[in-house]
Enzyme design. Structure first.
Site, short mmCIF file in Angstrom:
data_model
loop_
_atom_site.label_atom_id
_atom_site.label_comp_id
_atom_site.label_asym_id
_atom_site.label_seq_id
_atom_site.Cartn_x
_atom_site.Cartn_y
_atom_site.Cartn_z
N SER A 23 -3.81 -3.23 -0.36
CA SER A 23 -2.65 -3.97 0.15
C SER A 23 -3.02 -5.42 0.40
O SER A 23 -4.15 -5.73 0.79
CB SER A 23 -2.16 -3.33 1.45
OG SER A 23 -1.12 -4.08 2.04
N GLY A 24 -2.06 -6.32 0.21
CA GLY A 24 -2.32 -7.74 0.37
C GLY A 24 -2.38 -8.22 1.81
O GLY A 24 -3.24 -9.00 2.17
N CYS A 40 2.34 1.60 12.07
CA CYS A 40 3.38 2.32 11.33
C CYS A 40 3.87 3.56 12.08
O CYS A 40 4.74 4.27 11.60
CB CYS A 40 2.87 2.72 9.95
SG CYS A 40 2.39 1.31 8.94
N GLY A 56 0.80 -1.21 0.00
CA GLY A 56 0.00 0.00 0.00
C GLY A 56 0.84 1.26 0.00
O GLY A 56 0.46 2.27 -0.62
N THR A 72 10.95 -7.43 -11.82
CA THR A 72 10.39 -8.78 -11.88
C THR A 72 9.32 -8.95 -10.82
O THR A 72 9.53 -8.65 -9.64
CB THR A 72 11.49 -9.83 -11.66
OG1 THR A 72 12.50 -9.66 -12.67
CG2 THR A 72 10.92 -11.24 -11.75
#
Length: 375
Positions: free
Chosen positions: A200-201, A323, A70, A238
């Site tokens: 975000s994952g 964070c 994110g 990649t």
């Protein structure tokens, strides 16, 4: 067993995500850019993951671009929008309660000569359409407003805000940080109206190190990373295929039960708030619009003390955003709360895997904290 109630910081990877990672590390470890069989199969898996994430976002697959998370998606949105439109105007609008992945890039833009207006929230953490309307100017080129605040759970009217911005400032780009909104405040990118959407994952039971930025069709956004031309030249490098496929698998696993999962979390949230309101020495904070976030405080008891004591009872929560470790919450400061409340605040955040017994464990733990501190 532990009662894990810090899901806004990160979520436990779901079995489908873990399985996807294992497959990509052992059976399909080729480079998606290679033209041999292993590369072709890797590219097929990449396309599948993109379709899975796009379906969950309600977006066209070709408009979903994978990032490292994110934070990168937010930085890309801010800096590329400013680069694209910086010659047409220097005014940008955001809010005082954004994640630092937005606020810190905004500070960099100020140093480059941009004027940034930060909208202040009300006492519950919400930003109104009227505030945004009053801040828009002829030279406004970019607006970034988060969908769900990661500390208060306040949900912003993003669809109405996007329409307002595009009506008043047709050339401006509208971005929303939907990291906390993804799978919590359902949206469809095709109809939401935002030009850019960050997700975000690891907030949706995938893994850390992967996210995505939705870019609306026909928006010629400058590239963020240059190199081999991956992600249609927008974001070279990649692709981290194991993490990307984990994100796709997590989306596919959660999408069928999205509505019921949200309703279940909302019920747990409401039950928790009712029980917190009944506890002497606990103050509930913020709007708690979102189904998964409850912010509260034990005024006079430092957050870290509460976290440590809860941990002894097997309960895990956080002090505001993960964070902002070690710093006073800028979000709660923006709400105008007194220092003793901010310094005693904790954030409880649920997921689709949260069980009622975990709420019971939290309440029991808080009662133990209050009793111990009184002694």
């Amino acid at each position: 067993m532990i009662a894990y109630l810090d899901n806004s910081a990160t979520t436990r990877p779901c079995p489908e995500a873990v399985e996807a990672i294992g497959q990509m590390l052992t059976d399909c470890w080729g480079n998606p850019s290679s033209v041999h069989r292993l590369g072709v199969e890797a590219h097929r898996r990449l396309d599948l993951a993109r379709r899975q994430v796009a379906e969950a976002m309600g977006a066209e697959p070709e408009r979903v671009f994978f990032t490292s998370g994110g934070t990168e998606a937010d930085n890309w949105a801010v800096f590329s929008s400013a680069k694209r439109l910086g010659r047409q105007g220097k005014h940008i609008i955001t809010t005082a309660v954004e994640h630092h992945a937005i606020l810190h890039p905004m500070q960099r833009l100020r140093e480059q000569g941009f004027e940034v207006t930060e909208l202040a929230p009300d006492a519950l953490g919400r930003i109104s359409l009227e505030q945004l309307d009053a801040a828009l100017r002829d030279d406004t080129i970019f607006v970034s407003i988060m969908m769900v605040n990661n500390e208060t759970g306040a949900v912003m009217p993003i669809e109405k805000m996007a329409k307002l911005v595009h009506r008043r400032c047709p050339r401006a780009i509208f971005h929303t940080d939907a990291v906390q909104g993804f799978f919590k405040a359902p949206f469809r990118a095709r109809t939401l109206g935002a030009d850019l959407i960050s997700v975000s994952g690891h907030k949706i039971h995938a893994v850390k190190g992967v996210g995505a930025l939705y870019v609306r069709p026909d928006l010629p956004l400058p590239a963020f990373l240059h190199g081999g031309g991956q992600e249609k030249n927008f974001r070279s490098g990649t692709e981290p295929l194991p993490a990307i496929c984990a994100m796709g698998a997590a989306c596919a696993a959660a999408l069928p039960t999205l509505r019921s999962d949200i309703a279940r979390q909302a019920q747990l949230r409401d039950d928790l708030i009712t029980r917190l309101d009944a506890m002497e020495g606990v103050q509930v904070l913020g709007a708690h619009d979102a189904p998964h976030i409850v912010s509260c405080a034990l005024p006079g008891i430092p957050s870290q003390n509460t976290i440590n004591l809860l941990q002894e009872h097997g309960v895990f929560v956080s002090a505001g955003s993960a964070c902002s470790r070690g710093k006073r919450s800028h979000v709660l400061e923006a709400l105008g709360l007194p220092p003793e409340v901010i310094d005693g605040s904790i954030r409880v955040s649920l997921s689709r895997f949260t069980e009622p017994w975990e709420i019971d464990a939290l309440v029991d733990g808080l009662e133990a904290v209050l009793t111990r501190m009184k002694r």
